[in-house]
Design an enzyme around this catalytic site. Sequence first.
Site, PDB file in Angstrom:
ATOM      1  CG  HIS A 121      44.681  73.458 -18.801  1.00 39.57           C
ATOM      2  ND1 HIS A 121      45.965  73.608 -19.252  1.00 39.57           N
ATOM      3  CD2 HIS A 121      44.680  72.348 -18.031  1.00 39.57           C
ATOM      4  CE1 HIS A 121      46.711  72.613 -18.783  1.00 39.57           C
ATOM      5  NE2 HIS A 121      45.957  71.836 -18.029  1.00 39.57           N
ATOM      6  CG  ASP A 198      41.466  73.300 -24.049  1.00 46.05           C
ATOM      7  OD1 ASP A 198      41.570  72.110 -24.421  1.00 46.05           O
ATOM      8  OD2 ASP A 198      41.993  73.726 -23.008  1.00 46.05           O
ATOM      9  CD  GLN A 201      39.768  67.130 -19.276  1.00 51.45           C
ATOM     10  OE1 GLN A 201      39.202  66.034 -19.226  1.00 51.45           O
ATOM     11  NE2 GLN A 201      41.032  67.295 -18.885  1.00 51.45           N
ATOM     12  CE  LYS A 224      44.456  66.471 -21.082  1.00 52.36           C
ATOM     13  NZ  LYS A 224      44.820  66.632 -19.678  1.00 52.36           N
ATOM     14  CB  CYS A 362      46.935  73.503 -15.448  1.00 48.97           C
ATOM     15  SG  CYS A 362      48.381  72.459 -15.283  1.00 48.97           S
TER      16      CYS A 362
HETATM   17  C1  LIG Z   1      41.088  71.638 -20.352  1.00 51.84           C
HETATM   18  C2  LIG Z   1      42.518  71.309 -20.693  1.00 51.84           C
HETATM   19  N1  LIG Z   1      43.169  72.052 -21.596  1.00 51.84           N
HETATM   20  C3  LIG Z   1      44.444  71.800 -21.951  1.00 51.84           C
HETATM   21  C4  LIG Z   1      45.147  70.764 -21.384  1.00 51.84           C
HETATM   22  C5  LIG Z   1      46.554  70.551 -21.821  1.00 51.84           C
HETATM   23  O1  LIG Z   1      46.661  69.386 -22.576  1.00 51.84           O
HETATM   24  P1  LIG Z   1      48.104  68.715 -22.849  1.00 51.84           P
HETATM   25  O2  LIG Z   1      48.837  68.811 -21.554  1.00 51.84           O
HETATM   26  O3  LIG Z   1      47.795  67.329 -23.221  1.00 51.84           O
HETATM   27  O4  LIG Z   1      48.762  69.484 -23.939  1.00 51.84           O
HETATM   28  C6  LIG Z   1      44.503  69.954 -20.433  1.00 51.84           C
HETATM   29  C7  LIG Z   1      45.163  68.818 -19.780  1.00 51.84           C
HETATM   30  O5  LIG Z   1      46.131  68.905 -19.076  1.00 51.84           O
HETATM   31  C8  LIG Z   1      43.156  70.244 -20.075  1.00 51.84           C
HETATM   32  O6  LIG Z   1      42.510  69.501 -19.157  1.00 51.84           O
END
Ligand SMILES: Cc1ncc(COP(=O)(O)O)c(C=O)c1O
Lengths: 405, 405, 154, 154
Positions: A121, A198, A201, A224, A362
Amino acid sequence: MDIDSIKKEFPIFDNKVQNNDLVYLDSANSSQKPRVVIDRIYDFYSKEFSNVGRSVHYLAVAATNLYENTRTSVQRYINAKDKNEIVFTKGATEAINLVANTFGQKYLEEGDEVLLTELEHHSNYVPWHFLRNSKKIKIEFAEINEAGEITIEAIKNKITNKTKIISVTHLSNVTGAILPIKEIVELAHSKNIPVLVDGCQGAPHLKLDMQELDCDFYAISGHKMYGPTGIGVLYAKKKWLDDLPPYQGGGGMINEVKKTGISYGELPNKYEAGTMATAQVIAFNESIKFMEKVGIENIEKHEKELLDYGLDILGKNNSIKIVGNPKNKGGVISFTIEGVHPHDIATILDEDGVAIRAGHHCCQILHEKLKLPATARASFGIYNTKDDIDQLSQSIENCKKIFNI
Amino acid sequence: MDIDSIKKEFPIFDNKVQNNDLVYLDSANSSQKPRVVIDRIYDFYSKEFSNVGRSVHYLAVAATNLYENTRTSVQRYINAKDKNEIVFTKGATEAINLVANTFGQKYLEEGDEVLLTELEHHSNYVPWHFLRNSKKIKIEFAEINEAGEITIEAIKNKITNKTKIISVTHLSNVTGAILPIKEIVELAHSKNIPVLVDGCQGAPHLKLDMQELDCDFYAISGHKMYGPTGIGVLYAKKKWLDDLPPYQGGGGMINEVKKTGISYGELPNKYEAGTMATAQVIAFNESIKFMEKVGIENIEKHEKELLDYGLDILGKNNSIKIVGNPKNKGGVISFTIEGVHPHDIATILDEDGVAIRAGHHCCQILHEKLKLPATARASFGIYNTKDDIDQLSQSIENCKKIFNI
Amino acid sequence: MDLKELYQEIILDHGKNPRNLRKTENFNKDAKGHNPLCGDNVHIYLKLNENKKVEDISFEGHGCAISMASASIMTDLVKGKEEAEVKEIVNDFLDMIKEKEELQNKILNEDEKTKLMCLSGVKQYPMRVKCATLSWHTLTSAIDDFQKIVNTES
Amino acid sequence: MDLKELYQEIILDHGKNPRNLRKTENFNKDAKGHNPLCGDNVHIYLKLNENKKVEDISFEGHGCAISMASASIMTDLVKGKEEAEVKEIVNDFLDMIKEKEELQNKILNEDEKTKLMCLSGVKQYPMRVKCATLSWHTLTSAIDDFQKIVNTES
Ligand SMILES: Cc1ncc(COP(=O)(O)O)c(C=O)c1O
Ligand SMILES: Cc1ncc(COP(=O)(O)O)c(C=O)c1O
């Protein structure tokens, strides 16, 4: 497990969305909230509100205790060794920025390498990119295979004696691939390389055990995990939190402040500068307890069933191409329909109350690799049912009809 | 203005705290929340929840619009020129860190000076201290006078040709001194020095007009403005937001992402990485509208009356020493009682339901200067009444009795 | 809660007129403690003789009635004790403040224990526990020769 | 809302078989547009003759039906117009999508206007407005010789 009664705990499904029942298939983006979480926020603001940690009056003491209770719950939930290994952030993105910034400051030098994967991401790439600019480090990407997975070999291939940290997703938010984190950590540690996971998910969908995974850092987003927005968690081994410099400066994270110098507070304060997201942290405890009540094993099982059902139904549809085919896969189905752009799919599905996401999610690196400018994505949460997938399938038919396919 | 009916809009006062009516005199720390704000959060999560900006389905579109509506409201409230000059952060502390980090990266070099004041909160010192370490800059402190004020001369005295930025509080959270921001900005701009204003205590209590103040940056915390925790605002002139590098990296703040490089998004996205505090931003709109409904002039007037009343009553008490005596003063009374430590005062007052704060209020520099290890502080909000001050005064008598004074 | 239990006569007395508030000459152990939350400071000076007995103990610093009284009573009680005994008393006190009903050690006599139990009122005031324990944590650091400043916020 | 209004036959047709989807030879102006939200890309090529008339206009890129149809219809309509006229049409279209009921310009004939109004269905779909306007913003950049990449997310 009785999904119907679980679903009833989410007030959002009591309301129609543009005269339709809501078929919410966008949980990988953000999950809906159970009543206990919403009520907790309401009650806290209505009856108990105070800032934490700073005043000695009754409300402040009570709020501070509630705040710290969440830390204990998170520790328990992810089986961290120490309560102070739990740092509250505003989200996973901030958690990753925190590590990239502080680890980068202290340990990265020109020519050093950071190893990511093609599944990452943007939130697990841009913070490292900053260091590419400021510190002249290199970023390497472990490559996906045909199935959209990252194998342990893919990681091994990219490790060099310049690799200083490995940062990988637990579960891809596009292909759904679950990475072999334990093996990656073992491999990395055998070469003295720390690993950040990370867990955006991972945390909502997989059983977590930090002591077993043994990763150095794990980033989580509360929103999430059936929790409020504006709250995240950085798990980090104590040795790192003791060792790394602070990230943001402000009230609460200091020890002694003089005109000539400052000494920083101990854990967990060192990384929690300024007034934190008090209400959100306190309500996040209810998310954790909610997930514990349902049981993460039950969540995994239910989402696996939905996934199998979805893959089966959508797989039978010749116009649909499913993106990635990982053996070990979470509740995410990304797909394309020949002749209909994902944005058009999403708009048409929305008309039936089916909420999916379209775009690059993203993950532009991955989409470039797959030579797909965009995909449509249905992702599952504990409240989804097979009926939701049937509705998805039916709305896709409607979409094909509009586009004469 | 009918304070009783305004007070009724704050549910917290419907409940007893340990069998007492709550006399909440800790608003400088964090304010209580009106029903409209609490309800908005409840309704958003219950009926409308979605992540913003990323999906095209109905709920996402609606949430995105609501989110952007708050930006418009903040723009209106502080009379910023451009909607995109409003950046949402998790709080004022983050807003100041954002400026210190990005301005520091781009413009500060060894030997450069940052000018603060002795009144600053740790949140407006520690972020600059980081640069002292990393960039070998110097930090200067404009000195307070006998009254606990910062005069324009005090600023002038400390400006040198090395001064690269001035960062000052709008209203001291200890002495209550209101700084002559407009004069400071004029002086600074005449020497091409930008000015950051820590508006934590300004925004909830003073009429704001960014175009008139003409400061370059203004930092705000939502939780002190009758809003949710976990939400803040950085106002910055567009030229700075265009010019400075991004702060955190992640989803939403990018334009194009490739393995070899990244281009960043335009305003306001550039500074809003990752999933933002959606619900909090949306509910913060209600805080703004609530304050608009009451009228900032009325708030100022009411709090001034309380202040005068409080200074009068406490001033008559020979055992009490009030800290600072600024001509231009906001609704904050810090004090000491000879022979009773502020922490003991706070604990004893709390027994009567009177919530004040004791300690250094995150202003150790000031307390060292005043040679006071700690002070007790009563601070006012729109819901406070003269009865609250009478109760404060009475509880102080009780405190003196316990300590045989 | 009952304020009278917290602010007993003995606490007020020790708070106002702390015993051993000075600096031991020729101390051979010392440590500083600090509570960043409220700015309370304490510096403990210890003189152990060749038999590891506390020949003298004193402190400097400032703080609320609870923290001053706690340091005052503590220094009074550990004077003349052996290092190992001091440690036992410290741990016993900290356990009592944290969770135990009573003091368990067999080193202090009943009078001394009663005096120490005056500080137990603080248990009902979680934010004030740190005030009562700062000097005790600092004493441990002094004995263990920890160079780090003790910090009771965490 | 009515999907049929958004996905009219003409939109679907232009979306599937976009006119002028190629690269003008000897173009003398061009600009790239990008929607970071969804990854849509467009590259507009423009050939103005010595009288500042659009001799040819074309585009490359990918995107949803709305964005492809919008670029297709736009390129069709501005061909042969003078630079100033093009600008007027662009602004008129953007105003219409943003807030106005009708197109106001006197350059296009009624048939052309009707064709363009097919895109007005997007007004009911706020997130899709960017799809419809990307190529138009990019055309402005090309004419103004903005080197910056157009970015419709903000
Ligand atoms: C795999 C992954 N990493 C990072 C993020 C970023 O998380 P957040 O936007 O809650 O900071 C997300 C979600 O958007 C994600 O699905
Ligand atoms: C003057 C001042 N500046 C900065 C802050 C920090 O604000 P926050 O903790 O909301 O980030 C505060 C409040 O604690 C304050 O009063």
